[in-house]
Design a protein around this motif. Structure first.
Motif, PDB file in Angstrom:
ATOM      1  N   LEU A  98       0.766  -1.091  -0.471  1.00  0.00           N
ATOM      2  CA  LEU A  98       0.078  -0.175   0.140  1.00  0.00           C
ATOM      3  C   LEU A  98       0.734   0.853   0.450  1.00  0.00           C
ATOM      4  CD1 LEU A  98      -2.716   1.424   0.419  1.00  0.00           C
ATOM      5  CD2 LEU A  98      -2.952   1.426   2.442  1.00  0.00           C
ATOM      6  N   PHE A  99       2.321   1.685   1.053  1.00  0.00           N
ATOM      7  CA  PHE A  99       2.795   2.218   0.672  1.00  0.00           C
ATOM      8  C   PHE A  99       3.693   2.650  -0.070  1.00  0.00           C
ATOM      9  CE2 PHE A  99       1.339   5.169   4.236  1.00  0.00           C
ATOM     10  CZ  PHE A  99       0.322   4.633   4.917  1.00  0.00           C
ATOM     11  N   GLU A 100       4.159   1.434  -0.859  1.00  0.00           N
ATOM     12  CA  GLU A 100       5.045   1.372  -1.767  1.00  0.00           C
ATOM     13  C   GLU A 100       5.968   1.721  -1.350  1.00  0.00           C
ATOM     14  OE1 GLU A 100       3.472   3.097  -6.166  1.00  0.00           O
ATOM     15  OE2 GLU A 100       2.579   4.148  -4.033  1.00  0.00           O
ATOM     16  N   ALA A 101       6.384   0.694  -0.796  1.00  0.00           N
ATOM     17  CA  ALA A 101       8.175   1.115   0.491  1.00  0.00           C
ATOM     18  C   ALA A 101       8.283   0.069   1.093  1.00  0.00           C
ATOM     19  CB  ALA A 101       7.790   2.241   1.381  1.00  0.00           C
ATOM     20  N   GLU A 102       9.592  -0.074   1.391  1.00  0.00           N
ATOM     21  CA  GLU A 102      10.175  -1.410   2.145  1.00  0.00           C
ATOM     22  C   GLU A 102      10.112  -1.044   4.126  1.00  0.00           C
ATOM     23  OE1 GLU A 102      10.232  -4.490   2.204  1.00  0.00           O
ATOM     24  OE2 GLU A 102       9.704  -4.151  -0.522  1.00  0.00           O
ATOM     25  N   CYS A 103       8.869  -0.427   4.199  1.00  0.00           N
ATOM     26  CA  CYS A 103       8.878  -0.438   5.231  1.00  0.00           C
ATOM     27  C   CYS A 103       8.880  -0.879   6.527  1.00  0.00           C
ATOM     28  CB  CYS A 103       8.009   0.837   5.947  1.00  0.00           C
ATOM     29  SG  CYS A 103       6.604   0.218   5.169  1.00  0.00           S
ATOM     30  N   GLU A 104       9.631  -0.729   7.626  1.00  0.00           N
ATOM     31  CA  GLU A 104       9.089  -0.875   8.816  1.00  0.00           C
ATOM     32  C   GLU A 104       8.169  -1.774   9.610  1.00  0.00           C
ATOM     33  OE1 GLU A 104      11.407  -4.179   9.421  1.00  0.00           O
ATOM     34  OE2 GLU A 104      13.273  -3.480   9.430  1.00  0.00           O
ATOM     35  N   VAL A 105       7.479  -2.600   9.788  1.00  0.00           N
ATOM     36  CA  VAL A 105       6.007  -2.375   9.910  1.00  0.00           C
ATOM     37  C   VAL A 105       5.660  -2.947  11.497  1.00  0.00           C
ATOM     38  CG1 VAL A 105       3.175  -3.104   9.830  1.00  0.00           C
ATOM     39  CG2 VAL A 105       5.383  -2.511   7.909  1.00  0.00           C
TER      40      VAL A 105
ATOM     41  N   PHE B 118      12.854  -2.478  18.064  1.00  0.00           N
ATOM     42  CA  PHE B 118      11.430  -1.261  17.980  1.00  0.00           C
ATOM     43  C   PHE B 118      10.931  -2.756  18.248  1.00  0.00           C
ATOM     44  CE2 PHE B 118       7.328   0.347  17.547  1.00  0.00           C
ATOM     45  CZ  PHE B 118       7.847   0.880  18.123  1.00  0.00           C
ATOM     46  N   ASP B 119      11.235  -3.989  17.907  1.00  0.00           N
ATOM     47  CA  ASP B 119      10.299  -5.367  18.616  1.00  0.00           C
ATOM     48  C   ASP B 119      11.208  -5.906  20.086  1.00  0.00           C
ATOM     49  OD1 ASP B 119      13.138  -5.908  17.731  1.00  0.00           O
ATOM     50  OD2 ASP B 119      12.376  -7.843  17.372  1.00  0.00           O
ATOM     51  N   TYR B 120      12.178  -5.148  20.274  1.00  0.00           N
ATOM     52  CA  TYR B 120      12.598  -5.191  22.024  1.00  0.00           C
ATOM     53  C   TYR B 120      11.465  -3.950  22.975  1.00  0.00           C
ATOM     54  CZ  TYR B 120      16.154  -8.294  21.163  1.00  0.00           C
ATOM     55  OH  TYR B 120      16.497  -9.978  20.643  1.00  0.00           O
TER      56      TYR B 120
ATOM     57  N   ILE C 168       2.235   0.945  13.724  1.00  0.00           N
ATOM     58  CA  ILE C 168       3.553   1.913  13.371  1.00  0.00           C
ATOM     59  C   ILE C 168       4.444   1.448  11.940  1.00  0.00           C
ATOM     60  CG2 ILE C 168       5.508   2.924  14.749  1.00  0.00           C
ATOM     61  CD1 ILE C 168       4.243   1.619  17.424  1.00  0.00           C
ATOM     62  N   LEU C 169       4.656   2.444  10.956  1.00  0.00           N
ATOM     63  CA  LEU C 169       5.523   1.830  10.063  1.00  0.00           C
ATOM     64  C   LEU C 169       6.648   2.850   9.854  1.00  0.00           C
ATOM     65  CD1 LEU C 169       2.267   1.288   9.480  1.00  0.00           C
ATOM     66  CD2 LEU C 169       3.264   1.992   6.588  1.00  0.00           C
ATOM     67  N   PHE C 170       7.928   2.482  10.092  1.00  0.00           N
ATOM     68  CA  PHE C 170       8.929   2.641  10.023  1.00  0.00           C
ATOM     69  C   PHE C 170       9.774   2.909   9.038  1.00  0.00           C
ATOM     70  CE2 PHE C 170       9.039   2.320  14.225  1.00  0.00           C
ATOM     71  CZ  PHE C 170       9.694   2.954  14.731  1.00  0.00           C
TER      72      PHE C 170
ATOM     73  N   MET D 231       1.961  10.866   1.762  1.00  0.00           N
ATOM     74  CA  MET D 231       1.737  11.523   1.859  1.00  0.00           C
ATOM     75  C   MET D 231       3.023  11.387   3.536  1.00  0.00           C
ATOM     76  SD  MET D 231      -1.439  12.308   4.167  1.00  0.00           S
ATOM     77  CE  MET D 231      -2.541  11.677   2.993  1.00  0.00           C
ATOM     78  N   THR D 232       3.241  10.329   3.124  1.00  0.00           N
ATOM     79  CA  THR D 232       4.336   9.647   4.238  1.00  0.00           C
ATOM     80  C   THR D 232       5.382  10.427   3.932  1.00  0.00           C
ATOM     81  OG1 THR D 232       3.676   7.516   3.894  1.00  0.00           O
ATOM     82  CG2 THR D 232       2.779   8.384   5.646  1.00  0.00           C
ATOM     83  N   HIS D 233       6.881   9.221   3.187  1.00  0.00           N
ATOM     84  CA  HIS D 233       7.835   8.413   2.752  1.00  0.00           C
ATOM     85  C   HIS D 233       8.109   9.947   2.206  1.00  0.00           C
ATOM     86  CE1 HIS D 233       7.417   5.808  -0.299  1.00  0.00           C
ATOM     87  NE2 HIS D 233       6.487   5.432   0.067  1.00  0.00           N
ATOM     88  N   GLY D 234       7.014  10.382   1.082  1.00  0.00           N
ATOM     89  CA  GLY D 234       7.019  10.846  -0.430  1.00  0.00           C
ATOM     90  C   GLY D 234       7.191  12.155   0.171  1.00  0.00           C
ATOM     91  N   ALA D 235       6.802  12.474   1.211  1.00  0.00           N
ATOM     92  CA  ALA D 235       7.152  14.102   1.510  1.00  0.00           C
ATOM     93  C   ALA D 235       7.836  13.588   2.801  1.00  0.00           C
ATOM     94  CB  ALA D 235       5.199  14.246   2.119  1.00  0.00           C
ATOM     95  N   GLY D 236       8.405  12.899   3.674  1.00  0.00           N
ATOM     96  CA  GLY D 236       9.477  13.169   4.821  1.00  0.00           C
ATOM     97  C   GLY D 236       9.380  12.713   5.375  1.00  0.00           C
ATOM     98  N   VAL D 237       7.913  12.519   6.031  1.00  0.00           N
ATOM     99  CA  VAL D 237       7.857  11.064   7.549  1.00  0.00           C
ATOM    100  C   VAL D 237       9.047  10.697   7.367  1.00  0.00           C
ATOM    101  CG1 VAL D 237       5.801  10.355   8.457  1.00  0.00           C
ATOM    102  CG2 VAL D 237       5.667  12.608   7.286  1.00  0.00           C
ATOM    103  N   ASP D 238       9.228  10.645   8.696  1.00  0.00           N
ATOM    104  CA  ASP D 238      10.212   9.243   9.225  1.00  0.00           C
ATOM    105  C   ASP D 238       8.613   7.945   9.607  1.00  0.00           C
ATOM    106  OD1 ASP D 238      12.944  10.270   8.079  1.00  0.00           O
ATOM    107  OD2 ASP D 238      12.133  11.978  10.248  1.00  0.00           O
ATOM    108  N   VAL D 239       7.713   8.397  10.670  1.00  0.00           N
ATOM    109  CA  VAL D 239       7.613   7.192  11.141  1.00  0.00           C
ATOM    110  C   VAL D 239       6.088   8.219  11.083  1.00  0.00           C
ATOM    111  CG1 VAL D 239       7.786   5.994  13.655  1.00  0.00           C
ATOM    112  CG2 VAL D 239       9.318   6.668  12.463  1.00  0.00           C
ATOM    113  N   LEU D 240       4.941   6.488  10.819  1.00  0.00           N
ATOM    114  CA  LEU D 240       3.588   7.209  10.625  1.00  0.00           C
ATOM    115  C   LEU D 240       3.195   5.973  11.577  1.00  0.00           C
ATOM    116  CD1 LEU D 240       0.817   7.938   8.721  1.00  0.00           C
ATOM    117  CD2 LEU D 240       1.119   6.054   7.745  1.00  0.00           C
ATOM    118  N   CYS D 241       1.936   6.226  12.613  1.00  0.00           N
ATOM    119  CA  CYS D 241       1.184   5.674  13.378  1.00  0.00           C
ATOM    120  C   CYS D 241       0.173   5.934  12.559  1.00  0.00           C
ATOM    121  CB  CYS D 241       1.012   6.320  14.142  1.00  0.00           C
ATOM    122  SG  CYS D 241       2.689   5.781  16.175  1.00  0.00           S
ATOM    123  N   PHE D 242      -0.400   4.304  12.691  1.00  0.00           N
ATOM    124  CA  PHE D 242      -1.707   4.439  10.999  1.00  0.00           C
ATOM    125  C   PHE D 242      -2.760   3.804  12.298  1.00  0.00           C
ATOM    126  CE2 PHE D 242      -2.243   3.113   6.723  1.00  0.00           C
ATOM    127  CZ  PHE D 242      -4.222   2.874   6.696  1.00  0.00           C
ATOM    128  N   GLY D 243      -4.086   4.332  12.406  1.00  0.00           N
ATOM    129  CA  GLY D 243      -4.822   4.005  13.393  1.00  0.00           C
ATOM    130  C   GLY D 243      -5.452   2.585  12.581  1.00  0.00           C
TER     131      GLY D 243
END
Lengths: 354, 354, 354, 354
Positions: free
Chosen positions: B52-59, B228-230, B217-219, B193-205
């Motif tokens: 969905l975010f077209e990114a290799e983010c950590e979730v 972060f898992d710890y 939580i998307l990094f 709206m996120t990584h494309g605009a410079g957001v580092d971390v998103l909390c998606f409700g």
């Protein structure tokens, strides 16, 4: 998805949602409800606990056991106080420092035990070992009922522990991640095993009892619960749609499923234990008193068992753990017993051939 | 139970579970699954986010928004660092000190705003106001998209914020408790709206998007997700039966319900706003850009509305808030509009009669 | 070293050790003494406080004001409680989040004030603004006596504050970093200004009173001091060679230097204020009630003053702060007044010439 | 005061301020100095450390050892990380949970040792015992040099420890509460024993080296010191009149007293050990390698020693500890040896008579 794979007994967290919990969750899903616990389902669940425990206790619902135990312990002392527990207690071995985090630094003082059961003597020894300011003042004792290896404290044992706690000014917390299994074993009421025996605070496990998520915290001494709702909120443990955390409790408590589920798990554990205890080279590491079976067996036997597709945790020295949840299939338990029997036989054949 | 009561719009937390989330939860309930997130559902949900975010983010999946935002902020700084936010930000006004608790003391530096939207200038002013050791060093900026009063940052606005963050060495966190509603409004992709605009971390409700429980939580900068898992585990945010937290995401993300639910909420907000904006004495306090409507109305009007059975939050100066969830019934919105209209008329009559 | 440089009035932390404190420290240095406070000097210092305050208070000695105030506040509430303070309070503006750190997350609720003095009304407004669980429950009020800008609460003002505190269930803490200066101004006894006026806990500043290091914390309600010694120890505030922290208190308290030092600082502040208050373009920003003088003056005047070698802090809008310690040299104060006068004259000449 | 009482060897914290430290403190007391460490004395003390260690290390001055070690450890990991230490390490046994408090929950993983010396094998075993998320990830190793019972790691031993640390991604911290005593024993340079052997951070004890108050923290890897000044400030460890904390270091470092003081303490320990090691029934519990002597002796012997006015700590099994500071009087050591000899003889007489 993995849903069609044969059942495993590696953990009682592998099980799904029991029908009674699910039905209540579905019922709660109809229409809208006030958020943050001011809804009828949450009131009803708390009342169900009070009826079951025959006590006017304060009841709180949180997301998981890590939080339940850590918040409860934190509420019983300050950061410079300490908590006495068994060396094998889950709060000590498997919570990644959560009790220390939630309390902002309370130290756990660990006592060596057999089967994870603290004794009044061990508590007294730790609690009176130091009285200088360089040592965090003991204020809380936590016991796990049943223990991590499936041992169950008798009511008399709990009473003798709470007695030494009273004498030494310590509060008594019970980690009841599998509390219903202990009730099933002792055949006593929940109240007898807790406030009746001197327990101040109980964490009652929902997840291992057949729910999707959620644990309950019961304060029998209501004064200890002062502002505990704020503590939960600040610590990220207040569910906005609380009804989905609380309604399942009405399902399992009101229907009696909380006890039936535990009885079934216990019975499956005994089933396995009875089948394999006499196998050559196989030994029960602990008496089976709840829903866990710990087997000591030769490495080659366990390897063969794994080769047959079984998943389980192993421990130093060759121990293997099997846990039975509300959904354990007796025929699958029988399969496990048969596979273990065959693994033993195969290993013997190989040994003879060598 | 309260389930038969007419629908209320006091909060989007009053809604239940949307069909897509529920179906996935039910599917996940079949059979047993590995615990603590090492299951297929959790993998599939994380992959759905990455697609969905077209990114290799950590979730990461946690239980609620308090924890999601607090843990994310804590991971971006140390206790002696500070977080810049709007004075009306939820983390400042409604989390009972959770950000301070999880970070062990990070201070929030608040900027006055209009509609809760931070500006690059406000950020720069706060971030450069002090550079001495007695003032916690600014390290993080958090913006809420949409804001607590329903304003939506444009992509250009986010970009200008992230630009000043980069310049000043600040990380950018987005509280997306209602993130899908902003996507629906802007018609952009989540990635834009996120990584494309410079957001580092998103909390998606997830909760306000139609789930029973759970936030993601998307990094986008994966290095920031180290261990972060710890962090989640220690903070009581690791679900043992994780599949019930993760599976619903597959339901809403893969089906597109995440966006449809938000579009529906937004549409209902516009529906109400359009109906009542012209009523005498009633004023929209903020432009309607998401699923919230804030109305300024005379106290006697609001009292009459309450007398007709409506529940809603009020604010200093007579403001009333209405929130529209995925399940908002348009006919019930129309009822609210009608009741409000009548309340206005009744109040006028009474005033004339006096 | 810088020791021969002319005296500066930028901070009362620039001063050295007063003779009475030094003499006691030297006396304490003879021979060996039991560590961690179980020595005679520490007992004697605590007794000196009890005599001075005419109260059986509990007394603790810590290293600095950051710790004294933060530990005292932390002892009065839990992490999910909040502390009401003035927006200009040192704990809010200059402690890098220490109160939040020591309390593990207590939020400071700030009230706008004039001269840093909280009012009963402001306290009531903040304390009763919210009562929901999403807002940290107010439990403590902290006032600074004298305030950061040198204003002194009258005893009547303190009484009216403690009265609203009692009514609302709030504890009252006094940050007395310059407590003796307030005593000197009011001419009252320390007891009248504290326990006599309803203060629960006082942090009595030693450093600004002429000591090398060290502050005292006095609990007038002894029950509040329970286990506070453990709190200090855990927080790194227990001196091993405690006598060097406690003995200087015997020096300043028993000799009366604590008050003389403050009177001298106050007198020097008045000296400067009297000399410069009438200068054209120069204005006292606050009435001089303790040892601080805040001057509003044109930037060019302050620049000229700096060019003449003076160091001082400036604030937004052109304010300059001068603080007078126990060792302030009156002739040097006169020099400052003269230089300021000349700077004003020079600036006027330049302006006329332009 | 107790100052005329005969000297005791219960603790090296019983000693006063050594002449070199005192002289520097007095010199620093002349005139005024900039606060919070921006003064010449502090610069000079930091430079003295850099010269002594022949390294461009970052140097910080804090109030006591509890804070020095706890802050240093906290800076090397996060709350969900763990610290490997000896079971007898001071941070584990005598800090009332301070490491857990400052780090907000880092767990100490303790290894059983002989004489308090960790081994590479013990570190490897603990560090690799678990790799799951339920166990706090090991990130730091702390060693005490010399250990609590006076054992000194050889440089080769430190190198082998740092080697396993590098391999396993662990940082190496040295608690040097009595660091100079180890330098005196090994006859090596401070640099050889620290950065030369792979130590990342050193806490260098000032109090036990002859100062009134104060410890130094040295970061040899300067990147690890990022924002450490903020950490100190927030944690209540930034002295306002910093010169009084830093100047004494110039006194002891520049004059060589730091080493002479330690040599003297070590020599006194050997003096006692040599005199009493051969007494019947008396045994050195540990080889004397620094300034501590641990004696095992019959209870009746220790009782008689106490009856002769000696103060000392005892441990389970009859051990008695004697510590020798910079001011230990050799004739008083001889008195102790004589009294111990006589106590042994008296006890034997009594035993024979019985």
């Amino acid at each position: 998805m993995t849903t069609q794979a044969p059942q495993q007994f590696a953990s009682d967290n592998y099980a799904g949602i029991c029908p009674e919990a699910l039905a209540a969750m579905m019922a709660a899903n109809a229409g809208s409800a006030v958020a943050y616990g001011d809804d009828d389902w949450t009131q009803r669940a708390a009342d169900a606990f009070r009826r079951l425990f025959e006590a006017e206790c304060e009841v709180f619902f949180v997301f998981n056991g890590t939080a339940a135990n850590s918040l409860a312990l934190a509420s019983l002392g300050q950061s410079y106080h300490s908590v006495i527990c068994a060396a094998s207690a889950h709060v000590e071995t498997d919570e990644c420092g959560a009790p220390e985090f939630f309390s902002n630094g309370s130290k756990l003082l660990v006592a060596p035990t057999s089967g994870g059961k603290l004794t009044p003597e061990a508590i007294r020894t730790l609690a009176t070992s130091r009285s200088d300011i360089h040592f965090p003042k003991p204020r809380v004792v936590t016991i796990t009922q049943p223990t991590e290896t499936g041992q169950v404290y008798t009511i008399e044992e709990i009473r003798s522990i709470s007695s030494v706690c009273r004498e030494l000014g310590l509060k008594l917390h019970m980690d009841g991640a599998r509390f219903p299994h202990a009730c099933a074993t002792l055949g006593c009421t929940p109240g007898e095993m807790t406030h009746g025996a001197g327990v101040d605070v109980l964490c009652f496990g929902g997840t291992k009892n057949g729910m999707a998520v959620g644990e309950a915290i019961l304060f029998f001494d209501r004064a200890l619960a002062e502002d505990f709702d704020y503590r939960c909120k600040q610590a990220g443990q207040l569910a906005s749609k609380m009804r989905f955390l609380s309604a399942p409790w009405t399902g399992v408590l009101e229907s009696g499923a909380w006890l039936r589920n535990a009885e079934h798990g216990n019975a499956c554990a005994h089933l396995l234990a009875d089948e394999v205890a006499q196998l050559p080279g196989v030994r029960l590491m602990f008496p089976v008193e709840a829903n866990a079976v710990f087997l000591e067996a030769p490495v080659e036997v366990l390897d063969r068992l794994r080769a047959r597709g079984w998943r389980f945790y192993t421990f130093i020295g060759g121990g293997a753990r099997f846990m039975f949840a509300w959904d354990a299939q007796p025929e699958r338990v029988a399969e496990l017993a048969r596979d273990l029997r065959e693994a033993v036989a195969d290993a013997e054949d190989t040994a003879l051939a060598a």
